[in-house]
Design a protein around this motif. Structure first.
Motif, PDB file in Angstrom:
ATOM      1  N   HIS A 209      -1.993  -4.521   2.685  1.00 57.89           N
ATOM      2  CA  HIS A 209      -2.996  -5.011   3.640  1.00 57.89           C
ATOM      3  C   HIS A 209      -2.377  -6.072   4.548  1.00 57.89           C
ATOM      4  O   HIS A 209      -2.619  -6.078   5.762  1.00 57.89           O
ATOM      5  CB  HIS A 209      -4.200  -5.585   2.891  1.00 57.89           C
ATOM      6  N   ARG A 210      -1.563  -6.967   3.974  1.00 60.42           N
ATOM      7  CA  ARG A 210      -0.902  -7.992   4.780  1.00 60.42           C
ATOM      8  C   ARG A 210      -0.004  -7.349   5.826  1.00 60.42           C
ATOM      9  O   ARG A 210      -0.011  -7.753   7.004  1.00 60.42           O
ATOM     10  CB  ARG A 210      -0.073  -8.923   3.880  1.00 60.42           C
ATOM     11  N   GLU A 211       0.763  -6.341   5.429  1.00 59.44           N
ATOM     12  CA  GLU A 211       1.661  -5.659   6.368  1.00 59.44           C
ATOM     13  C   GLU A 211       0.873  -5.027   7.506  1.00 59.44           C
ATOM     14  O   GLU A 211       1.262  -5.095   8.682  1.00 59.44           O
ATOM     15  CB  GLU A 211       2.473  -4.593   5.626  1.00 59.44           C
ATOM     16  N   THR A 212      -0.254  -4.410   7.160  1.00 62.26           N
ATOM     17  CA  THR A 212      -1.075  -3.743   8.170  1.00 62.26           C
ATOM     18  C   THR A 212      -1.647  -4.733   9.170  1.00 62.26           C
ATOM     19  O   THR A 212      -1.607  -4.511  10.387  1.00 62.26           O
ATOM     20  CB  THR A 212      -2.214  -2.973   7.478  1.00 62.26           C
ATOM     21  N   VAL A 213      -2.171  -5.850   8.672  1.00 66.80           N
ATOM     22  CA  VAL A 213      -2.745  -6.862   9.559  1.00 66.80           C
ATOM     23  C   VAL A 213      -1.674  -7.452  10.468  1.00 66.80           C
ATOM     24  O   VAL A 213      -1.888  -7.640  11.672  1.00 66.80           O
ATOM     25  CB  VAL A 213      -3.437  -7.957   8.732  1.00 66.80           C
ATOM     26  N   LEU A 214      -0.489  -7.740   9.909  1.00 63.72           N
ATOM     27  CA  LEU A 214       0.591  -8.321  10.704  1.00 63.72           C
ATOM     28  C   LEU A 214       1.029  -7.387  11.829  1.00 63.72           C
ATOM     29  O   LEU A 214       1.335  -7.825  12.937  1.00 63.72           O
ATOM     30  CB  LEU A 214       1.783  -8.651   9.806  1.00 63.72           C
ATOM     31  N   ARG A 215       1.047  -6.096  11.547  1.00 63.14           N
ATOM     32  CA  ARG A 215       1.592  -5.149  12.518  1.00 63.14           C
ATOM     33  C   ARG A 215       0.560  -4.636  13.521  1.00 63.14           C
ATOM     34  O   ARG A 215       0.938  -4.185  14.604  1.00 63.14           O
ATOM     35  CB  ARG A 215       2.259  -3.980  11.788  1.00 63.14           C
ATOM     36  N   THR A 216      -0.730  -4.646  13.173  1.00 62.77           N
ATOM     37  CA  THR A 216      -1.735  -4.088  14.085  1.00 62.77           C
ATOM     38  C   THR A 216      -2.531  -5.149  14.829  1.00 62.77           C
ATOM     39  O   THR A 216      -3.006  -4.894  15.948  1.00 62.77           O
ATOM     40  CB  THR A 216      -2.734  -3.197  13.324  1.00 62.77           C
ATOM     41  N   GLY A 217      -2.722  -6.314  14.224  1.00 58.95           N
ATOM     42  CA  GLY A 217      -3.557  -7.327  14.845  1.00 58.95           C
ATOM     43  C   GLY A 217      -5.015  -6.915  14.974  1.00 58.95           C
ATOM     44  O   GLY A 217      -5.758  -7.457  15.806  1.00 58.95           O
TER      45      GLY A 217
END
Length: 348
Positions: A209-217
């Motif tokens: 989830h952290r990776e997704t939030v960081l990459r998509t905004g």
């Protein structure tokens, strides 16, 4: 209604692609299966994008690189940039990089997606457990032809005390020929040989989830998936809404038995559900105080240890009504009512 007490699929008068700014889409079982596009996926995603929704593809499959995934989606008729693809390989590489020194050697048991993700984080992928200064072992899905000897290589290093990481632990993966063993099955092989436990990055755990939030905004994301134990639980853990599509792993019986963390916000047949509103499930009073749940032309009732379904209409409406009856009866647990005859009526 809190997520912990969800007792019914939600309704929405507006189309989901207008309510949420970004769709965080699983790939296997949602967009494609066995490399071929799932029915209605291409045109539904094109329409959602054309109307302003951002699309991001979030997959636990660590085999391929984002470039390869984007190219494959393009071949299917879904124009995609590599930056729109987020993989569990990227999430596990960040997890490892947070714990080892830059330039550390990492033994790779898996495919090219892992190697590219490790290099992106300044780590050095290697192939042998005998490398000097080995800092970690990482295991990800390597495809059906991954040699058995790779599991032994991982075991040699882990048994010497090298930290072990896994991209994900999905036991199964949908393919064009049916359901096959996933990375979780391979992780079990190494766990048996070592007695160790890996640190896991993929859905439903926080590193992904952290990776997704960081990459998509994304500000108002909607997780779209086909699995209760990864996609839907991952959305629950991240406190975001979710849409379950019935084109992959999860079926009606699993959905009715879902405990709170596995209950999606919305349920629909396929990705066309992004482009529509979602019907409300209404509580219907019954004789003697026995309430039912109505959606479309269907009414579901829990009585005498059985889920009963009456009426006719769209089968997915029937499933939504059954979910409300099952989840309300189960509360914070898992529904144990007999739903066989009710599910047979809607033939999903």
């Amino acid at each position: 209604m809190t997520r912990q007490s969800r007792t019914s699929p939600a309704g929405s008068q507006r189309s989901l692609h207008q309510v949420y700014d970004t769709a965080l889409l699983d790939l296997d079982g949602v967009v494609y299966a066995g490399g071929e596009a799932i029915a209605y996926a291409v045109e539904s995603l094109a329409a959602a994008r054309a109307d302003g929704m951002h699309l991001a593809y979030v997959t636990n499959n660590a085999l391929r690189t984002p470039d390869a995934v984007a190219a494959h989606l393009g071949e299917l008729g879904i124009p995609t940039e590599a930056a729109e693809v987020i993989t569990s390989a990227q999430a596990v590489a960040r997890l490892i990089a947070d714990q080892v020194a830059p330039g550390s050697k990492v033994l790779v048991i898996g495919g090219e997606g892992l190697r590219v993700a490790l290099r992106e984080r300044g780590l050095v992928p290697v192939e042998s457990a005998d490398e000097d200064g080995l800092a970690a072992v990482v295991q990800g899905y390597g495809g059906p032809d991954l040699p058995w000897g790779r599991f032994a290589e991982a075991s040699y290093a882990i048994n010497r005390g090298v930290p072990w990481f896994a991209s994900n632990t999905d036991l199964t993966i949908p393919t064009g020929r049916g359901i096959g063993p996933g990375n979780g099955a391979a992780v079990e092989v190494v766990r048996i040989a070592t007695g160790a436990e890996p640190q896991v990055a993929g859905k439903p755990l926080p590193p992904m989830h952290r990776e997704t939030v960081l990459r998509t905004g994304a500000e108002r994301p909607l997780v779209v998936g086909d699995r209760l134990d990864t996609d839907i639980e991952g959305a629950f853990n991240g406190d975001v809404d979710s849409l379950l599509v019935l084109t992959g792993i999860a079926d009606g019986a699993q959905l009715l038995r879902a405990e709170p963390r596995h209950r999606p916000t919305y349920v629909d047949r396929d990705l066309r559900g992004l482009l529509t509103g979602q019907p409300e499930v209404e509580v219907e009073a019954g004789a003697g105080g026995a309430g039912g749940f109505r959606c479309g032309g269907w009414t579901a009732v829990a009585t005498d240890g059985v889920l009963d379904l009456r009426g006719e209409g769209d089968p997915v409406d029937g499933l939504r009504a059954l979910c409300a009856a099952a989840w309300t009866h189960a509360g914070e647990g898992s529904c144990t009512l007999d739903a066989g005859k009710a599910l047979a009526r809607i033939e999903l």
